[in-house]
Design a protein around this motif. Structure first.
Motif, PDB file in Angstrom:
ATOM      1  N   ALA A  24      13.511  -5.689   8.410  1.00  0.00           N
ATOM      2  CA  ALA A  24      13.592  -7.124   8.157  1.00  0.00           C
ATOM      3  C   ALA A  24      14.400  -7.825   9.242  1.00  0.00           C
ATOM      4  N   TYR A  29      18.709 -18.208   7.436  1.00  0.00           N
ATOM      5  CA  TYR A  29      18.978 -16.847   7.905  1.00  0.00           C
ATOM      6  C   TYR A  29      20.204 -16.239   7.238  1.00  0.00           C
ATOM      7  N   ILE A  80      18.751 -15.006   4.110  1.00  0.00           N
ATOM      8  CA  ILE A  80      17.907 -13.834   4.392  1.00  0.00           C
ATOM      9  C   ILE A  80      18.764 -12.588   4.587  1.00  0.00           C
ATOM     10  N   HIS A  82      12.957 -14.416  16.674  1.00  0.00           N
ATOM     11  CA  HIS A  82      13.194 -15.819  16.328  1.00  0.00           C
ATOM     12  C   HIS A  82      14.592 -16.252  16.742  1.00  0.00           C
ATOM     13  N   ILE A 125      10.617 -12.495   3.052  1.00  0.00           N
ATOM     14  CA  ILE A 125      11.650 -11.488   2.807  1.00  0.00           C
ATOM     15  C   ILE A 125      12.351 -11.688   1.466  1.00  0.00           C
ATOM     16  N   MET A 172       2.391 -17.576  10.050  1.00  0.00           N
ATOM     17  CA  MET A 172       3.317 -17.243  11.126  1.00  0.00           C
ATOM     18  C   MET A 172       2.638 -17.320  12.493  1.00  0.00           C
ATOM     19  N   ASP A 176       9.116 -19.478   6.756  1.00  0.00           N
ATOM     20  CA  ASP A 176       8.141 -18.408   6.562  1.00  0.00           C
ATOM     21  C   ASP A 176       8.841 -17.069   6.362  1.00  0.00           C
ATOM     22  N   HIS A 177       9.858 -16.791   7.192  1.00  0.00           N
ATOM     23  CA  HIS A 177      10.624 -15.551   7.053  1.00  0.00           C
ATOM     24  C   HIS A 177      11.351 -15.504   5.710  1.00  0.00           C
ATOM     25  N   TYR A 178      11.873 -16.665   5.288  1.00  0.00           N
ATOM     26  CA  TYR A 178      12.595 -16.721   4.011  1.00  0.00           C
ATOM     27  C   TYR A 178      11.689 -16.304   2.859  1.00  0.00           C
ATOM     28  N   THR A 187       6.229  -9.186  18.773  1.00  0.00           N
ATOM     29  CA  THR A 187       5.372  -9.278  17.596  1.00  0.00           C
ATOM     30  C   THR A 187       4.312  -8.199  17.669  1.00  0.00           C
ATOM     31  N   THR A 200      12.490  -8.142  12.420  1.00  0.00           N
ATOM     32  CA  THR A 200      11.504  -9.217  12.340  1.00  0.00           C
ATOM     33  C   THR A 200      12.111 -10.548  12.751  1.00  0.00           C
ATOM     34  N   CYS A 201      13.383 -10.737  12.459  1.00  0.00           N
ATOM     35  CA  CYS A 201      14.050 -12.020  12.717  1.00  0.00           C
ATOM     36  C   CYS A 201      14.674 -12.104  14.112  1.00  0.00           C
TER      37      CYS A 201
END
Length: 328
Positions: free
Chosen positions: A237, A220, A223, A244, A128, A61, A123-125, A296, A240-241
């Protein structure tokens, strides 16, 4: 289609004419754009330094944030110095070769921007929705293998657009109504058939940024469905998104407005169009490092630790010991 006689000579030098309707007020544009240029260079330099120097920020990330920062650092350098000199001294000339090089750099780095956002969504996918597989698929060596194909795709499409633009003839005018060499700003000056250029340009938009955005949206959706079904830690979670999503939304709105203004009937003035195109490139370069630095946690903590350490200037051995204890 514009008529073209073989006896006409094609221009090889051009003048960038952006914001010229402002007349005597045009030099004052130097101030806000120069401030944004300095902000972009300084903020992205700091972000790149932290990501390179801190081993704790060497995960996929943060590597992606670093790649984004490198692109955002280079992008303004490609066009803003020339633009600033044009504002102050009316130095607005550029060769066809220089224009094509600038075009490739601008559009390649713009495509890279959307692709990096796609990589972040993936990366998030995995982090999570598939945490057990995260280290298998997002390990740096495996991750870099996945990076190669989108970069080749971007370079191939952008190079095709630039090569086709370079083969055109420009016989009627050499004045580009823009502050930099955007693809359609140059191509619409051609006196021959530009239908192939339009087609390849549209394919590039649909198969690079548009395809990236569709995959990002799909990731997303998955997610958010996964998070709300689990019912655990969903706020963390989603938070975090959010960073983005903010970056994607702003970039997409500016990019689509700029793109559609060339291809639809609208009431945009020439200056409005140039301003939107400039902001599409410059706004993310200025504010991406600030957004990621603030939102972040790890980057913010690293920055605060660095600031605290810089403030410590011990004058005695006792103070030095105290400072060393603080640092460790």
């Amino acid at each position: 289609m514009k008529n073209f006689s073989a006896q006409n000579i094609s221009f090889t030098d051009f003048k960038l004419n952006g914001f010229y309707s402002l007349e005597e007020w045009r030099p004052f544009l130097f101030i806000p754009f120069f401030i944004m240029f300095i902000l972009s260079i300084f903020a992205n330099s700091i972000l790149i330094y932290f990501i390179i120097s801190q081993r704790s920020l060497h995960s996929p990330m943060y590597v992606l944030i670093g790649i984004l920062a490198v692109g955002d650092f280079i992008l303004p350098i490609l066009f803003l110095p020339h633009m600033l000199l044009s504002f102050l001294f009316n130095w607005n000339g550029i060769s066809l070769t220089g224009c094509l090089i600038q075009m490739f750099g601008l559009h390649f780095l713009g495509a890279l921007h959307s692709t990096v956002l796609l990589w972040m969504a993936i990366d998030h996918y995995f982090a999570i929705c598939r945490p057990l597989y995260y280290h298998k698929y997002m390990e740096l060596s495996n991750f870099l293998k996945f990076v190669v194909f989108p970069v080749i795709r971007n370079a191939a499409f952008v190079m095709s657009v630039v090569i086709l633009a370079g083969k055109l003839s420009f016989c009627e005018t050499n004045v580009i109504d823009h502050c930099f060499c955007e693809h359609m700003a140059l191509v619409q000056l051609a006196c021959g058939d530009i239908s192939i250029n339009n087609l390849v340009g549209l394919l590039t938009v649909f198969l690079v940024p548009s395809a990236d955005v569709l995959i990002i949206i799909a990731s997303y959706v998955v997610i958010f469905i996964s998070v709300f079904k689990s019912g655990k830690g969903h706020m963390k979670a989603i938070n975090t998104c959010i960073t983005h999503l903010i970056v994607i939304s702003v970039t997409l709105i500016l990019a689509m407005t700029s793109f559609l203004s060339y291809r639809t009937r609208n009431n945009f003035s020439s200056d409005s169009h140039v301003f939107i195109s400039t902001m599409y490139i410059l706004f993310p370069s200025c504010f991406n490092p600030i957004i990621y630095g603030v939102r972040t946690t790890e980057i913010r903590q690293t920055f605060l630790k660095f600031i605290n350490n810089v403030k410590v200037f011990p004058k005695s051995k006792e103070n030095m010991d105290v400072a060393l204890n603080i640092m460790h």
